[in-house]
Scaffold this motif. Sequence first.
Motif, PDB file in Angstrom:
ATOM      1  N   LYS A 294      39.528  22.329  90.968  1.00 44.93           N
ATOM      2  CA  LYS A 294      39.195  23.148  89.806  1.00 44.93           C
ATOM      3  C   LYS A 294      37.684  23.141  89.545  1.00 44.93           C
ATOM      4  O   LYS A 294      37.024  22.119  89.701  1.00 44.93           O
ATOM      5  CB  LYS A 294      39.935  22.638  88.573  1.00 44.93           C
ATOM      6  CG  LYS A 294      41.445  22.800  88.655  1.00 44.93           C
ATOM      7  CD  LYS A 294      42.112  22.251  87.402  1.00 44.93           C
ATOM      8  CE  LYS A 294      43.628  22.375  87.487  1.00 44.93           C
ATOM      9  NZ  LYS A 294      44.299  21.800  86.294  1.00 44.93           N
ATOM     10  N   MET A 295      37.206  24.295  89.118  1.00 45.42           N
ATOM     11  CA  MET A 295      35.800  24.429  88.735  1.00 45.42           C
ATOM     12  C   MET A 295      35.731  24.778  87.256  1.00 45.42           C
ATOM     13  O   MET A 295      36.045  25.893  86.857  1.00 45.42           O
ATOM     14  CB  MET A 295      35.109  25.503  89.578  1.00 45.42           C
ATOM     15  CG  MET A 295      33.634  25.693  89.213  1.00 45.42           C
ATOM     16  SD  MET A 295      32.812  27.017  90.168  1.00 45.42           S
ATOM     17  CE  MET A 295      32.729  26.235  91.777  1.00 45.42           C
ATOM     18  N   TYR A 296      35.322  23.817  86.444  1.00 46.08           N
ATOM     19  CA  TYR A 296      35.189  24.027  85.005  1.00 46.08           C
ATOM     20  C   TYR A 296      33.848  24.713  84.751  1.00 46.08           C
ATOM     21  O   TYR A 296      32.791  24.169  85.068  1.00 46.08           O
ATOM     22  CB  TYR A 296      35.279  22.700  84.257  1.00 46.08           C
ATOM     23  CG  TYR A 296      36.640  22.053  84.379  1.00 46.08           C
ATOM     24  CD1 TYR A 296      37.626  22.279  83.428  1.00 46.08           C
ATOM     25  CD2 TYR A 296      36.951  21.231  85.459  1.00 46.08           C
ATOM     26  CE1 TYR A 296      38.887  21.711  83.544  1.00 46.08           C
ATOM     27  CE2 TYR A 296      38.209  20.653  85.587  1.00 46.08           C
ATOM     28  CZ  TYR A 296      39.171  20.896  84.625  1.00 46.08           C
ATOM     29  OH  TYR A 296      40.414  20.333  84.742  1.00 46.08           O
ATOM     30  N   THR A 297      33.907  25.904  84.192  1.00 44.38           N
ATOM     31  CA  THR A 297      32.720  26.754  84.060  1.00 44.38           C
ATOM     32  C   THR A 297      32.358  26.946  82.595  1.00 44.38           C
ATOM     33  O   THR A 297      33.226  27.231  81.769  1.00 44.38           O
ATOM     34  CB  THR A 297      32.969  28.123  84.724  1.00 44.38           C
ATOM     35  OG1 THR A 297      33.302  27.909  86.098  1.00 44.38           O
ATOM     36  CG2 THR A 297      31.743  29.012  84.623  1.00 44.38           C
ATOM     37  N   LEU A 298      31.079  26.781  82.283  1.00 47.04           N
ATOM     38  CA  LEU A 298      30.568  26.999  80.938  1.00 47.04           C
ATOM     39  C   LEU A 298      29.347  27.902  81.006  1.00 47.04           C
ATOM     40  O   LEU A 298      28.521  27.776  81.923  1.00 47.04           O
ATOM     41  CB  LEU A 298      30.173  25.682  80.255  1.00 47.04           C
ATOM     42  CG  LEU A 298      31.251  24.620  80.051  1.00 47.04           C
ATOM     43  CD1 LEU A 298      31.337  23.687  81.257  1.00 47.04           C
ATOM     44  CD2 LEU A 298      30.952  23.777  78.802  1.00 47.04           C
ATOM     45  N   THR A 299      29.231  28.792  80.042  1.00 45.68           N
ATOM     46  CA  THR A 299      28.047  29.643  79.931  1.00 45.68           C
ATOM     47  C   THR A 299      27.288  29.290  78.658  1.00 45.68           C
ATOM     48  O   THR A 299      27.817  28.615  77.772  1.00 45.68           O
ATOM     49  CB  THR A 299      28.427  31.126  79.895  1.00 45.68           C
ATOM     50  OG1 THR A 299      29.226  31.371  78.718  1.00 45.68           O
ATOM     51  CG2 THR A 299      29.228  31.511  81.129  1.00 45.68           C
ATOM     52  N   THR A 300      26.056  29.746  78.579  1.00 46.68           N
ATOM     53  CA  THR A 300      25.314  29.586  77.333  1.00 46.68           C
ATOM     54  C   THR A 300      25.823  30.622  76.330  1.00 46.68           C
ATOM     55  O   THR A 300      26.388  31.651  76.723  1.00 46.68           O
ATOM     56  CB  THR A 300      23.812  29.786  77.565  1.00 46.68           C
ATOM     57  OG1 THR A 300      23.602  31.035  78.240  1.00 46.68           O
ATOM     58  CG2 THR A 300      23.243  28.673  78.419  1.00 46.68           C
ATOM     59  N   PRO A 301      25.643  30.386  75.037  1.00 50.14           N
ATOM     60  CA  PRO A 301      26.101  31.356  74.023  1.00 50.14           C
ATOM     61  C   PRO A 301      25.451  32.720  74.235  1.00 50.14           C
ATOM     62  O   PRO A 301      24.313  32.822  74.721  1.00 50.14           O
ATOM     63  CB  PRO A 301      25.659  30.716  72.702  1.00 50.14           C
ATOM     64  CG  PRO A 301      25.533  29.256  72.997  1.00 50.14           C
ATOM     65  CD  PRO A 301      25.080  29.165  74.415  1.00 50.14           C
ATOM     66  N   ASP A 302      26.182  33.786  73.849  1.00 53.35           N
ATOM     67  CA  ASP A 302      25.658  35.141  74.082  1.00 53.35           C
ATOM     68  C   ASP A 302      24.450  35.471  73.223  1.00 53.35           C
ATOM     69  O   ASP A 302      23.798  36.492  73.422  1.00 53.35           O
ATOM     70  CB  ASP A 302      26.755  36.183  73.883  1.00 53.35           C
ATOM     71  CG  ASP A 302      27.367  36.127  72.489  1.00 53.35           C
ATOM     72  OD1 ASP A 302      26.798  35.437  71.614  1.00 53.35           O
ATOM     73  OD2 ASP A 302      28.411  36.770  72.269  1.00 53.35           O
ATOM     74  N   THR A 303      24.133  34.580  72.262  1.00 58.17           N
ATOM     75  CA  THR A 303      22.939  34.803  71.436  1.00 58.17           C
ATOM     76  C   THR A 303      21.658  34.406  72.161  1.00 58.17           C
ATOM     77  O   THR A 303      20.566  34.744  71.718  1.00 58.17           O
ATOM     78  CB  THR A 303      23.047  33.992  70.138  1.00 58.17           C
ATOM     79  OG1 THR A 303      23.288  32.618  70.461  1.00 58.17           O
ATOM     80  CG2 THR A 303      24.183  34.509  69.268  1.00 58.17           C
ATOM     81  N   LEU A 304      21.795  33.673  73.271  1.00 55.54           N
ATOM     82  CA  LEU A 304      20.626  33.215  74.018  1.00 55.54           C
ATOM     83  C   LEU A 304      20.455  34.090  75.254  1.00 55.54           C
ATOM     84  O   LEU A 304      21.232  34.020  76.194  1.00 55.54           O
ATOM     85  CB  LEU A 304      20.792  31.745  74.424  1.00 55.54           C
ATOM     86  CG  LEU A 304      19.643  31.118  75.217  1.00 55.54           C
ATOM     87  CD1 LEU A 304      18.357  31.141  74.408  1.00 55.54           C
ATOM     88  CD2 LEU A 304      19.986  29.690  75.621  1.00 55.54           C
ATOM     89  N   SER A 305      19.433  34.918  75.261  1.00 57.50           N
ATOM     90  CA  SER A 305      19.233  35.850  76.370  1.00 57.50           C
ATOM     91  C   SER A 305      18.579  35.196  77.573  1.00 57.50           C
ATOM     92  O   SER A 305      18.559  35.774  78.660  1.00 57.50           O
ATOM     93  CB  SER A 305      18.363  37.024  75.909  1.00 57.50           C
ATOM     94  OG  SER A 305      17.079  36.556  75.491  1.00 57.50           O
ATOM     95  N   LEU A 306      18.053  33.982  77.406  1.00 57.37           N
ATOM     96  CA  LEU A 306      17.254  33.362  78.454  1.00 57.37           C
ATOM     97  C   LEU A 306      18.077  33.003  79.685  1.00 57.37           C
ATOM     98  O   LEU A 306      17.598  33.084  80.812  1.00 57.37           O
ATOM     99  CB  LEU A 306      16.570  32.101  77.913  1.00 57.37           C
ATOM    100  CG  LEU A 306      15.594  31.386  78.848  1.00 57.37           C
ATOM    101  CD1 LEU A 306      14.459  32.318  79.249  1.00 57.37           C
ATOM    102  CD2 LEU A 306      15.046  30.141  78.177  1.00 57.37           C
ATOM    103  N   TYR A 307      19.345  32.623  79.506  1.00 62.33           N
ATOM    104  CA  TYR A 307      20.139  32.163  80.641  1.00 62.33           C
ATOM    105  C   TYR A 307      21.287  33.147  80.932  1.00 62.33           C
ATOM    106  O   TYR A 307      21.086  34.177  81.537  1.00 62.33           O
ATOM    107  CB  TYR A 307      20.638  30.743  80.387  1.00 62.33           C
ATOM    108  CG  TYR A 307      19.509  29.748  80.271  1.00 62.33           C
ATOM    109  CD1 TYR A 307      18.734  29.431  81.384  1.00 62.33           C
ATOM    110  CD2 TYR A 307      19.185  29.141  79.057  1.00 62.33           C
ATOM    111  CE1 TYR A 307      17.666  28.538  81.303  1.00 62.33           C
ATOM    112  CE2 TYR A 307      18.139  28.245  78.965  1.00 62.33           C
ATOM    113  CZ  TYR A 307      17.380  27.945  80.088  1.00 62.33           C
ATOM    114  OH  TYR A 307      16.329  27.071  79.999  1.00 62.33           O
TER     115      TYR A 307
END
Length: 864
Positions: A294-307
Amino acid sequence: MARSNRKTPKRNPRIPWSSFSKKFVDRLCRMATQDEILDAVAKECGTRPTWNTTSAYFSRSGLKPKVFEVLHVADRLDGKQQENFRKLWTSDASISDVEEVFPGIKRDDLRRIAQRLKVKRGSRKEQDTAFDEVISPLSPEEALAEMTLPEREWDDPLQLEMMPGAWADRAVRIGLMSGIAYGNDGMRGGLINLAMELLRDEGIRLIINNAHVVDGKSVVGQVAERTVELREESRGRRATRAGRERYPALTQASLRDKAAEDVVQAVARDLSSLIPQILRPLPMREKGRIPFVKMYTLTTPDTLSLYDGKYGESIAEELQHIRDDIILYGAGGDWIYIRDFDIKIGILNPSRSRLPGKYQSTAGEKEIDEKERQTSQDFPDLWIVNPFAAAVFQPAGIRARPYIMGPALRRLEEVHTAENQAGIMILEYRPNRQKIVRNYSFRDLIRAELKTIVTPRGATKTQKRIVATIGEHGALPIGTLEDRMPGVSRATIEREISGLVSSTGKLSTRKTWPGLVFDSRSKRYYFDDEWIQRKLRYRWPKDLVSDRMLFFGCLHAGYTTTDYEHFVKEYPRIMLEYGVDHLFGLGDMIAGLKHGLACSGEVFGGMNYTEQEVFAAELVATVLFKTFRARLEVKRGKKSLSDLSSEELSNLLSDSLVHFHYIHGNHDLWQEYDGQIPLQQFNDVLVRLLHDETLKMLIEERAPAIDLFEILASKTSFYSDFAGVAELPSGIRVSMQHPQMGRAQTTTLRAQHAMGTRGAQISALANFHASATVAQWTSDLGQCVAMQAGTQVIYTRFERRKMKKEVDFGPLYLHVQSKGGRIYIDERAAFNESILKVALNKKHDSEGLKRKLGLLRHPDLIVR
């Protein structure tokens, strides 16, 4: 040579529309097909544009070229198909018959083809009501649904099967990834492939892919481009009266939403094809369970455009729908439990932009501190913070909870905080819950990535020189190529390079040759960037050489708060378990007597400088001899020492001894002001104790005569604290320092200052009673590692009275694997669980303590 300052050309450079003459533009407007227009532009300026770019230019200029009136479906038919259509359309064939001959073309489009070809229907076998009745208008939703992306075949993800032996290990290994940054110029499909292969070989149980999965700015740009395409398609459909009756006018917002939906789906499908899957070993593929790791995936919040940006989480959700091995966790951070050890791991990524800085720990510690102030849940056992492209492992001690900052899985093209590291990390939990952090550095592979590009078969010598020169120096114009290729004329270069430039405009399918691309704006040649991003593959170096080291500092023999039992019991166990060949003492072997330490009760009463040095020597000699005896038993096997030759015995003893390297510390140097040589007694007693104990063993076993002092001298090395550099057999250099200054609030500040000093790849330092491990890559030395060791005391009155946050206790372990003096893997661990919990009394019987610890003693050396 690194291409740090290159600016690579784009695949589709800007077309100089404004420079075209009115006569040329009028000629374009009279052309009937898209290909005619694109070919004419390419001939005029040397670059073939896309149709989306061209149609956008016509729209901006208010032009209505003939091609807009031409039915696009008719343009897809070649001459033979058009002739066949004429025969069918004018015959008595039914509409259904025509549809069968031209599958995929709608009835409305058949009528448009007939209008373009100026043919009329013949007698009909059935009523073609579809052409006679009034065209029914579509709703905006239906119109948007008809506007789909061109069909594309996506590659299935590569499946990598794990060997049963890797999984059978009782240790639990977790793969840590971050910063794939799909869409970024630095994205590399080859690095993703390599990372997954290494994770498979490590036998990882799960993967944490934390933050910057996609490049938010790139995705926003793709959405904008797709919005323009949809707007032009909508205008094209409404260009005729029949089209306006059927297709409604669409709002910009609805077109943008549709564009976002298309891009999200396309990016997720592409990303799925780029990231391989790891198959669990065959015995582990139980029915009803996912066969993949399994690959547990997390993104940065959509309020942060930098990543990951506005669409990052949507893409991750779509990716999860495509692949059942992807598990989506909360944007910004979440928790993962390791059931084998009942361990809770906290995962964090930023919710706001951070100011650029020099020190790798700054951004990560701010995220941790803010989260710990905000959360109402129990704190985790360990924090993992991304995507700051760092390689920091901070053990618990001064900071209540350890944390890890991992590298980015791409070529670094920008610096937002203190980005430096490219690669992956492994977090390993051993059965005794000991944490090992293993860092794989990809920076040297990226630095030499163009060396894997080879010229196509049949290339001339000049063409090979051109490819080699561009590979070494980056994108170059003809003039610079001429300067860097002495003996070859400009005319020859221009003629030869034309055979290397890709003429199709499509991505090369070759494994080792991308083709060159000419940038009309900068007039430079370079390899196809898209091929490098997607097709280039990397080879992990073989035959890496290992160096295993243990670092300690601030032993402070004589202190009532030094954990002597831990030193004597745990150090030999650690060195034997981890195969340590080099032990580094980074100063402050003794407590010293300055600042009234003896009077204040911090040092055993009556113990002077000489006695403290003897005590320190006995402690170190005991650790070294314990380790030596155990290693000797393993290496000798069933051999008797008496049966060996003198040379064989010397080699056996040398191989069995751990090399001890040490320097002065400021506490050791206090006695220098009284006219004494610091650590002279320590060195003499250490060597004599090791000599006498080894000699007893050799005499008992009737071993042949050897020069024992010469062997011990070669395995005991003293260095000045201001110029200490040890060179290991692999060629890796280790600088040793004991800076006479206080600790800093920024955890890695002192360690990063020491990084790369004295031309050493490993920088070892102590004095701050604070631990830190950090890696940093430089072009001249490659991957460098700083090991800032803590102390062997559990606290000092001085630090508590200064309101300093406790101390970091225990030694640090480092295992590096290198080739040609360049480090590719560094493995780190901290052993920070003390045995001593309460300080000893200053009147404690030090002689009784030595007997209890079982220290090596010699009657002549006991100070009375």
